[in-house]
Design an enzyme around this catalytic site. Sequence first.
Site, short mmCIF file in Angstrom:
data_model
loop_
_atom_site.label_atom_id
_atom_site.label_comp_id
_atom_site.label_asym_id
_atom_site.label_seq_id
_atom_site.Cartn_x
_atom_site.Cartn_y
_atom_site.Cartn_z
N GLU A 176 0.85 -1.19 0.00
CA GLU A 176 0.00 0.00 0.00
C GLU A 176 0.88 1.24 0.00
O GLU A 176 1.83 1.32 0.78
CB GLU A 176 -0.90 0.08 1.25
CG GLU A 176 -2.09 -0.85 1.28
CD GLU A 176 -2.96 -0.60 2.52
OE1 GLU A 176 -2.86 0.50 3.12
OE2 GLU A 176 -3.72 -1.50 2.89
N GLU A 197 -13.44 5.78 -1.01
CA GLU A 197 -14.37 4.89 -0.31
C GLU A 197 -15.12 5.69 0.76
O GLU A 197 -14.58 5.98 1.82
CB GLU A 197 -13.61 3.72 0.32
CG GLU A 197 -12.91 2.84 -0.70
CD GLU A 197 -12.02 1.80 -0.05
OE1 GLU A 197 -12.56 0.81 0.51
OE2 GLU A 197 -10.78 1.96 -0.09
N LYS A 252 -15.54 4.53 4.75
CA LYS A 252 -14.42 4.23 5.64
C LYS A 252 -14.48 5.13 6.87
O LYS A 252 -14.74 6.33 6.76
CB LYS A 252 -13.09 4.45 4.92
CG LYS A 252 -12.80 3.40 3.85
CD LYS A 252 -11.34 3.40 3.45
CE LYS A 252 -10.48 2.74 4.50
NZ LYS A 252 -9.08 2.60 4.08
N GLU A 292 -9.14 9.37 4.90
CA GLU A 292 -9.36 7.93 4.68
C GLU A 292 -10.32 7.66 3.52
O GLU A 292 -10.26 6.60 2.90
CB GLU A 292 -9.91 7.28 5.95
CG GLU A 292 -8.91 7.18 7.09
CD GLU A 292 -7.84 6.13 6.83
OE1 GLU A 292 -8.05 5.25 5.97
OE2 GLU A 292 -6.78 6.21 7.47
#
Length: 387
Positions: A271, A325, A328, A334
């Site tokens: 990541e 997203e 999250k 985030e």
Amino acid sequence: MRSSKLLLLKFFFVFFILTSIVFQVDGAFVGTYGINYGRIADNIPSPDKVVLLLKQAKIRNVRIYDADHTVLEAFSGTGLDLVVGLPNGFLKEMSSNADHAFSWVKENVQSFLPKTRIRGIAIGNEVLGGGDSELAGALLGAAKNVYNALKKMNLEDTVQITTAHSQAVFSDSYPPSSCVFTENVVQFMKPLLEFFQQIGSPFCLNAYPFLAYTYNPKEIDINYALFKPTEGIYDPKTDLHYDNMLDAQIDAAYMALQDAGFKKMEVMITETGWASKGDSDEPAATPENARTYNYNLRKRLAKKKGTPLRPKTMLKAYIFALFNENSKPGKSSETHFGLFKPDGTISYDIGFNSLKSDAPKSLISSSKAARYYVALIISVSVFLLMI
């Protein structure tokens, strides 16, 4: 007549052998660039549209954080290489019960092979260094039971076992040569690394210059974090110069591995990314910085080079993430790591195109066609030489 038949048989034998070689397992990662396909959102495209998006972007290596069957079915026959995840919540059960591990592998991996190219299983995510000693204690047992299940199914050479670590497993990572594993992690890390060394798995690292800069903006030059021109840092112990933070983070991991006795283990980035929006205490989370980081990272990976400490070991990285997203938890950043917005349009331009709604539903895998072509050409050449 017999000699002609014999030559024909030889031709088909050579073609079969070469096809087998060309189609053998490539490993869990091909090339240098991959993407994390997170799905903690209620507004992202369906998995079949995601496949089209990935193919349009020519991104072959993909990681997901579970083994959702809808996703696995959508990836069937696409030629995309997939790493599935065994979530942290399963680790204790898989560690204590080998039969459950076998059933999980059978239902979520074996049953989808070979059409869905599952090339790896990530056992948990950022388990060590997280403060849960019971979960940390279950990691190795889960990894071994899942691996043994693969071995019973003769899949251990097809599907690679890994687990990703955060920077929390390290102590003193600046300069890179001073990096070691933290004391509370070593007791779990060393046996895990011994097992991974035995089965040929890399050390997987989630590395975020964005987070390092956010936590310490006064001490870190943002240009250093973004791969932009800068003085960089100098490590006097190794006599190496670093012009970007990601390389330094990776070499810090190599130094920790060396200190623990695993000098030859490869470090892979599972990541890395940069948020395009954040809270008031995350001022570096902007579309321009996110574009700069991801564009420069893509260029850096395209060079197929290593780090200052390991120049001959080609760096491989999965970018975080494919989509923003919206579900999250945590800080605003985030929910804003995506290269693409939920509707399939690009978040910013780093060379990819938005999802084309009129794209064909089924695309032939160019890599598969190319492999057949290579095998055929070589076989014909050998056949002609035999005449």
